[in-house]
Enzyme design. Structure first.
Site, PDB file in Angstrom:
ATOM      1  N   HIS A 156      -4.155   1.756   1.187  1.00  0.00           N
ATOM      2  CA  HIS A 156      -3.906   3.150   1.544  1.00  0.00           C
ATOM      3  C   HIS A 156      -5.104   3.989   1.129  1.00  0.00           C
ATOM      4  O   HIS A 156      -5.440   4.045  -0.055  1.00  0.00           O
ATOM      5  CB  HIS A 156      -2.640   3.665   0.865  1.00  0.00           C
ATOM      6  CG  HIS A 156      -1.375   3.088   1.431  1.00  0.00           C
ATOM      7  ND1 HIS A 156      -0.295   2.732   0.647  1.00  0.00           N
ATOM      8  CD2 HIS A 156      -1.024   2.814   2.707  1.00  0.00           C
ATOM      9  CE1 HIS A 156       0.679   2.270   1.422  1.00  0.00           C
ATOM     10  NE2 HIS A 156       0.260   2.311   2.674  1.00  0.00           N
ATOM     11  N   PHE A 167      -5.311   2.793  -4.557  1.00  0.00           N
ATOM     12  CA  PHE A 167      -5.095   1.612  -5.403  1.00  0.00           C
ATOM     13  C   PHE A 167      -3.926   0.748  -4.931  1.00  0.00           C
ATOM     14  O   PHE A 167      -3.149   0.257  -5.748  1.00  0.00           O
ATOM     15  CB  PHE A 167      -4.884   2.007  -6.876  1.00  0.00           C
ATOM     16  CG  PHE A 167      -5.757   3.130  -7.368  1.00  0.00           C
ATOM     17  CD1 PHE A 167      -7.121   3.148  -7.101  1.00  0.00           C
ATOM     18  CD2 PHE A 167      -5.232   4.175  -8.103  1.00  0.00           C
ATOM     19  CE1 PHE A 167      -7.941   4.177  -7.554  1.00  0.00           C
ATOM     20  CE2 PHE A 167      -6.040   5.216  -8.567  1.00  0.00           C
ATOM     21  CZ  PHE A 167      -7.397   5.217  -8.288  1.00  0.00           C
ATOM     22  N   HIS A 168      -3.834   0.506  -3.619  1.00  0.00           N
ATOM     23  CA  HIS A 168      -2.729  -0.289  -3.078  1.00  0.00           C
ATOM     24  C   HIS A 168      -3.224  -1.483  -2.259  1.00  0.00           C
ATOM     25  O   HIS A 168      -2.755  -1.702  -1.139  1.00  0.00           O
ATOM     26  CB  HIS A 168      -1.828   0.574  -2.186  1.00  0.00           C
ATOM     27  CG  HIS A 168      -1.140   1.690  -2.883  1.00  0.00           C
ATOM     28  ND1 HIS A 168      -0.548   2.743  -2.205  1.00  0.00           N
ATOM     29  CD2 HIS A 168      -0.934   1.941  -4.202  1.00  0.00           C
ATOM     30  CE1 HIS A 168      -0.022   3.582  -3.073  1.00  0.00           C
ATOM     31  NE2 HIS A 168      -0.247   3.121  -4.298  1.00  0.00           N
ATOM     32  N   PRO A 169      -4.142  -2.299  -2.743  1.00  0.00           N
ATOM     33  CA  PRO A 169      -4.591  -3.436  -1.933  1.00  0.00           C
ATOM     34  C   PRO A 169      -3.501  -4.498  -1.801  1.00  0.00           C
ATOM     35  O   PRO A 169      -2.848  -4.867  -2.785  1.00  0.00           O
ATOM     36  CB  PRO A 169      -5.789  -3.973  -2.718  1.00  0.00           C
ATOM     37  CG  PRO A 169      -5.512  -3.587  -4.132  1.00  0.00           C
ATOM     38  CD  PRO A 169      -4.827  -2.253  -4.053  1.00  0.00           C
TER      39      PRO A 169
END
Length: 542
Positions: A302, A476-478
């Site tokens: 995101h 920070f949503h890998p």
């Protein structure tokens, strides 16, 4: 070389790994080893909610990754935080409790061909470990390990933003976790009485630490998975090699090795062990154990576009924290009440809406903050302001995670390829227009919001997409780099039960297993996946 044997080996003591250890050690007859590369979570800033400011970018708690220069970001490289301590990213993240939308999981069921991933099937797994502050109902659990609370502060400027969003057509919401998260309201958070509640507290202490069948190695780096041919000719993962800071050690697994290294660490470990795209492995001189072309592909994240508005007439953290007196007041309030700015998540107010009426579901998420800065870790601005960060929940851009060398010490190359599709660039432009529409509503008028970034002079699709590339950053949503999929998907690394294809005794249980990114923050969906996987592993052992 020392060698010891366990029933299960869990690699990574983060979000998924902590829950996994808790569930596996419930079988007293099975021995579980947890191997965590980082230290114990005894750094005080982990536990004070605002401490993420001191954990991100800190080698004590963060892997300190950087992305490759990204064309979609006009050549910029981003800091890419990942937790390196017990609790993993749950020790440094924004503490937001968010499941996503029911359609996310129905999509997973379709892509994997397994109805176990449907919303109505995964909901009990969310509820199993939940301890919701309002108690149990049809959609929330109580008494579990994972505490969910309301936030302990409010801001006038955020209340006004919420009212403005309602005036712009976004309905009010008190709960984003009931299957459809459309609306605007304050996020619920993973805290207990004003302290961060990470997965180490929830699932490792005191439960696992008090069980004789649990062993944990911290500050120990797995260097390679041991994969050997069985008597029937099939490959099996039988253990790991690891460096404990003094010597190389070997641990063997009678049943399974469970890789919980996250969307960056897990593909890196697979590739270092000879499991991945053959051409990549051969380029680095690594013998090909199993050619799985999807390892390290399908990276999704995101990208938040951080629009900043200067305001007048309302307190913001920029002003409150600008003096020693203000900082002292903030510290005293937290010391006495466990409330105030030191108790706050990075984002307090959330909103889910559509970038255009053409979308049949909310495809945007807002994280709204009573502060502004150039990037996390940078100083707050000197003027009063709020930030309305907006992200495309369902990006079509796809990136990669590839090893740079055969050395486990070398960080992999992370290339998210943000804004690399026309659809993502259009959503970025449209999302900035939605932000402006909310900011122009009467509810905010008394605070005289003035767009500081990206700036009202930019109006065309091309200008806004380019400016999004200038000011956007990761939230920070890998996910997705070891995705699960159906048997006929050549890029699927895992089957629908998270088992690595072609290698028995090995699973990947973390956000990398997601075939598509969830519509919201990814920490709690990762916990749900670990809950599901733990049930399957224990059933297989029986």
């Amino acid at each position: 070389m020392d060698e010891t044997t366990f029933d299960y080996i869990v690699i990574g003591g983060g979000t998924a790994g902590a829950l996994m250890c808790n569930r596996l050690t419930a079988d007293a007859g099975k021995r579980t080893l947890l191997i965590e590369a980082g230290p114990r979570d005894n750094y005080h800033w982990i536990h004070i909610p605002v401490g993420y400011l001191y954990c991100i970018g800190n080698p004590r708690t963060d892997w300190l990754y950087q992305t490759e220069p990204d064309a979609g970001l006009n050549g910029r490289s981003l800091r890419y935080p990942r937790g390196k301590t017990l609790g993993g990213c749950s020790s440094i993240n924004g503490m937001i409790y968010m499941r996503g939308q029911s359609r996310d999981y129905d999509t997973w069921a379709r892509l994997t061909g397994d109805d176990a991933w449907r919303w109505d099937q995964v909901l009990p797994a969310f509820m199993q470990h939940e301890d919701h502050y309002l108690g149990a109902d049809a959609l929330h659990g109580a008494g579990g390990e994972w505490r969910v609370e309301k936030q302990r502060l409010r801001w006038d400027i955020l209340d006004a933003f919420a009212d403005a969003a309602v005036q712009a057509g976004v309905p009010h919401s008190t709960d984003f976790n009931r299957g459809s998260n459309e609306g605007v309201g304050y996020f619920q958070v993973n805290q207990r009485n004003g302290w961060r509640w990470n997965t180490a507290k929830a699932f490792l202490r005191p439960t696992c630490d008090g069980r004789a069948n649990f062993t944990s190695w911290v500050k120990t780096r797995v260097t390679k998975l041991i994969v050997e041919p069985g008597q029937d000719g099939t490959l099996r993962c039988t253990g790991v090699r690891a460096w404990d800071g003094r010597q190389m050690v070997t641990a063997r697994a009678r049943h399974e090795v469970i890789l919980c290294g996250g969307s960056i660490g897990s593909p890196q470990m697979l590739q270092l062990s000879g499991i991945g795209p053959a051409d990549l492995l051969q380029r680095h001189g690594i013998p090909v154990v199993a050619h799985l072309p999807g390892v390290g592909e399908n990276l999704q994240d995101h990208l938040q576009i951080r629009a900043v508005f200067k305001i007048q007439g309302a307190p913001t953290l920029n002003v409150l924290a600008s003096s020693l007196v203000g900082k002292a007041r903030i510290g005293l309030e937290y010391l006495v009440k466990r409330s105030g700015p030191m108790s706050m998540a990075p984002s307090q107010l959330g909103a889910f809406t559509r970038s255009s009426p053409a979308y049949p579901w909310p495809n945007l998420q807002y994280h709204v903050q009573p502060l502004s800065l150039d990037a996390f870790g940078e100083p707050l601005h000197k003027f009063p302001a709020f930030t309305a960060s907006v992200c495309n929940l369902n990006p079509t851009s796809r990136g990669t995670v590839h090893i740079r060398s055969p050395r486990y010490e070398d960080a992999p190359a992370i290339a998210p390829n943000y804004l690399s599709t026309g659809e993502d660039r259009q959503v970025a432009a449209d999302s900035l227009r939605v932000t402006r529409r909310i900011a122009s509503q009467p509810a905010l008028a008394k605070y005289r919001p003035e767009e500081w970034k990206p700036g009202p002079q930019y109006e065309t699709d091309e200008e806004l997409a380019r400016l999004a590339g200038d000011i956007a950053t990761t939230i920070f949503h890998p996910v997705g780099t070891t995705k699960m999929g159906a048997a006929d998907d050549p890029m699927a690394v895992l089957d629908s039960r998270l088992r690595v294809r072609g290698v028995r005794g090995l699973r990947v249980v973390d956000a990398g297993a997601m075939p598509t990114i969830t519509s919201g923050n990814t920490n709690s969906p990762t916990l749900m996946m670990a809950e599901m996987a733990a049930g399957w592993i224990r059933a297989d052992a029986r």
